[in-house]
Design an enzyme around this catalytic site. Structure first.
Site, mmCIF file in Angstrom:
data_model
loop_
_atom_site.group_PDB
_atom_site.id
_atom_site.type_symbol
_atom_site.label_atom_id
_atom_site.label_comp_id
_atom_site.label_asym_id
_atom_site.label_seq_id
_atom_site.Cartn_x
_atom_site.Cartn_y
_atom_site.Cartn_z
ATOM 1 N N LYS A 116 78.123 41.177 12.905
ATOM 2 C CA LYS A 116 77.357 40.786 14.094
ATOM 3 C C LYS A 116 76.731 39.411 13.939
ATOM 4 O O LYS A 116 76.215 39.067 12.872
ATOM 5 C CB LYS A 116 76.286 41.855 14.343
ATOM 6 C CG LYS A 116 75.386 41.643 15.523
ATOM 7 C CD LYS A 116 76.129 41.386 16.820
ATOM 8 C CE LYS A 116 77.125 42.462 17.170
ATOM 9 N NZ LYS A 116 78.049 42.068 18.265
ATOM 10 N N ARG A 149 80.515 51.539 20.310
ATOM 11 C CA ARG A 149 80.581 50.273 19.568
ATOM 12 C C ARG A 149 80.326 50.561 18.092
ATOM 13 O O ARG A 149 80.004 51.682 17.703
ATOM 14 C CB ARG A 149 79.664 49.195 20.151
ATOM 15 C CG ARG A 149 78.356 49.620 20.746
ATOM 16 C CD ARG A 149 77.306 50.111 19.784
ATOM 17 N NE ARG A 149 77.134 49.218 18.652
ATOM 18 C CZ ARG A 149 76.681 49.587 17.481
ATOM 19 N NH1 ARG A 149 76.348 50.865 17.239
ATOM 20 N NH2 ARG A 149 76.550 48.730 16.492
ATOM 21 N N GLY A 150 80.482 49.480 17.274
ATOM 22 C CA GLY A 150 80.407 49.674 15.829
ATOM 23 C C GLY A 150 81.827 49.883 15.330
ATOM 24 O O GLY A 150 82.565 50.717 15.880
ATOM 25 N N ALA A 151 82.210 49.114 14.309
ATOM 26 C CA ALA A 151 83.619 49.075 13.895
ATOM 27 C C ALA A 151 84.234 50.454 13.609
ATOM 28 O O ALA A 151 85.277 50.801 14.187
ATOM 29 C CB ALA A 151 83.760 48.132 12.703
ATOM 30 N N ASP A 191 82.784 44.063 10.159
ATOM 31 C CA ASP A 191 83.910 44.339 11.067
ATOM 32 C C ASP A 191 85.255 43.978 10.465
ATOM 33 O O ASP A 191 86.290 44.532 10.868
ATOM 34 C CB ASP A 191 83.709 43.580 12.377
ATOM 35 C CG ASP A 191 82.583 44.221 13.172
ATOM 36 O OD1 ASP A 191 81.414 44.003 12.813
ATOM 37 O OD2 ASP A 191 82.878 44.991 14.108
ATOM 38 N N ARG A 194 88.640 44.528 21.838
ATOM 39 C CA ARG A 194 87.653 43.961 20.911
ATOM 40 C C ARG A 194 88.430 43.453 19.691
ATOM 41 O O ARG A 194 88.845 44.234 18.845
ATOM 42 C CB ARG A 194 86.602 45.008 20.517
ATOM 43 C CG ARG A 194 85.741 45.432 21.707
ATOM 44 C CD ARG A 194 84.345 45.814 21.318
ATOM 45 N NE ARG A 194 83.508 44.693 20.970
ATOM 46 C CZ ARG A 194 82.337 44.815 20.335
ATOM 47 N NH1 ARG A 194 81.903 45.998 19.975
ATOM 48 N NH2 ARG A 194 81.602 43.753 20.069
#
Ligand code: MRU
Length: 346
Positions: free
Chosen positions: A250, A51-53, A239, A94
């Protein structure tokens, strides 16, 4: 034996496998997963193992290269058909982070524009380049960000935009790592970040691991620590950023930005320049991922803690208005929201 050696994702070219740290197991267990299965790759991103852009963008690039190199055929038409399927399907898992779409489109274009005999090698090389580029970009973000911090400053951050959200360094935490290299000690207040606790589990883990003075706070404590004068700057990742500077990150980030404005604290968004999505006029056009309610009612509790009939709304991201943002810290430099247009053609 670690293949990743501190990085978050990687490409085992010898065995043609995508490699990632399963972040759902952190901080109690560190596990590197090797895969060439599309189902496992999709699930890894969907369930936030990766995860994490920036990390999901680079990981998607590696996955595409692995999957295409795994094919028995060298027929260009067949390869492009497979590439088209993967790139369109993977993008859906996502929707908010622009990096996923960016990486998949880059891989697709590379495949489409390659000579048949070179497609597999070209995709492999592009995936490896994405890894190197991410490391270089995040380091640059760290260098620009560190210039804005003084020794013994105290920073508040939300979610995890550190090394676990990119390949190495991260975005919002990169300035803290670079400042440390320069001999400066920055104290960090980490929001726990409900409901998936990226702050409590991941930011706290990686900062403590790096020997950085870290204090974990509940999300609703941010106002109190700001009111006590304990915060010099807010650093967050993001993001997707629309043309006018509205920024998706977030859930809870916009509340922190409102607080920072109230207390007169600079609010910086740290990101690769490619996070700007110039096709969007403003933040209302950013698709906000909505996740299952169980993450709110059940996760982290021994048993469900909310009544069975209650409804939930589990927005994974929110949009911070450009007017609340002091500047974007990118690899091209520090950009104020009012300066974005100037950079659009660069
Ligand atoms: O749902 P996540 O954990 O993928 O959300 C991550 C964030 O919101 C980060 O702040 C963002 O992706 C930037 S990471 C450098």
């Amino acid at each position: 034996m670690s293949f990743l050696n501190g990085d978050t994702v990687g490409y085992d070219t010898e065995n043609n496998k995508a490699v990632f740290i399963d972040q759902t197991l952190l901080p109690s267990k560190y596990e590197e997963v090797f895969t060439d299965s599309y189902t496992e790759m999709y699930d890894a991103v969907k369930t936030l193992k990766v995860r994490g852009a920036p990390a999901i963008g680079v990981f998607a690039g590696i996955c595409v290269a692995v999957l295409i190199n795994k094919l028995k055929t060298n027929d260009k038409e067949e390869i492009i058909k497979e590439l088209d399927f993967i790139c369109n399907d993977f993008e859906k898992c996502r929707p908010t982070a622009v990096n996923l779409r960016w990486a998949l489109h880059k891989m697709f274009d590379e495949g489409k524009n390659s000579e048949p005999a070179k497609i597999k090698d070209n995709l492999k090389n592009l995936a490896l380049k994405m890894i190197d580029d991410d490391i270089a970009v995040c380091r640059k973000i760290g260098e620009y960000g560190a210039e804005l911090l003084k020794d013994k400053n105290s920073v508040l951050t939300h979610c995890n935009a550190g090394r676990l959200a990119a390949v190495r360094y991260g975005t919002a935490l990169a300035p803290i790592y670079i400042a440390k290299e320069q001999g400066h000690n920055i104290r960090v207040f980490a929001d726990e970040t409900r409901p998936l606790l990226q702050g409590a589990r991941l930011t706290s883990f990686e900062l403590c691991d790096a020997g950085i003075d870290t204090t974990l706070i509940c999300d609703n404590t941010a106002s109190a620590v700001m009111a006590r004068g304990l915060i010099d700057a807010v650093l967050v990742g993001c993001d997707r950023v629309a043309k006018n500077g509205d920024t998706a990150n977030k859930i809870g980030t916009s509340a922190v930005a409102v607080l920072a404005k109230h207390y007169g604290i600079p609010f910086y968004v740290c990101m690769p320049f490619s996070t700007f999505d110039f096709s969007l006029e403003n933040g209302s056009q950013i698709i906000i991922e909505e996740r299952e309610g169980l993450e709110v009612t059940d996760y982290w509790y021994k048993e469900r803690m909310a009544p069975g009939k209650v409804k939930t709304m589990n927005l994974a991201f929110d949009v911070t208005e450009a007017s609340l943002i002091t500047a974007f810290i990118t690899e091209k430099g520090v950009i104020k929201p009012s300066e974005i247009k100037k950079y659009m053609s660069i």
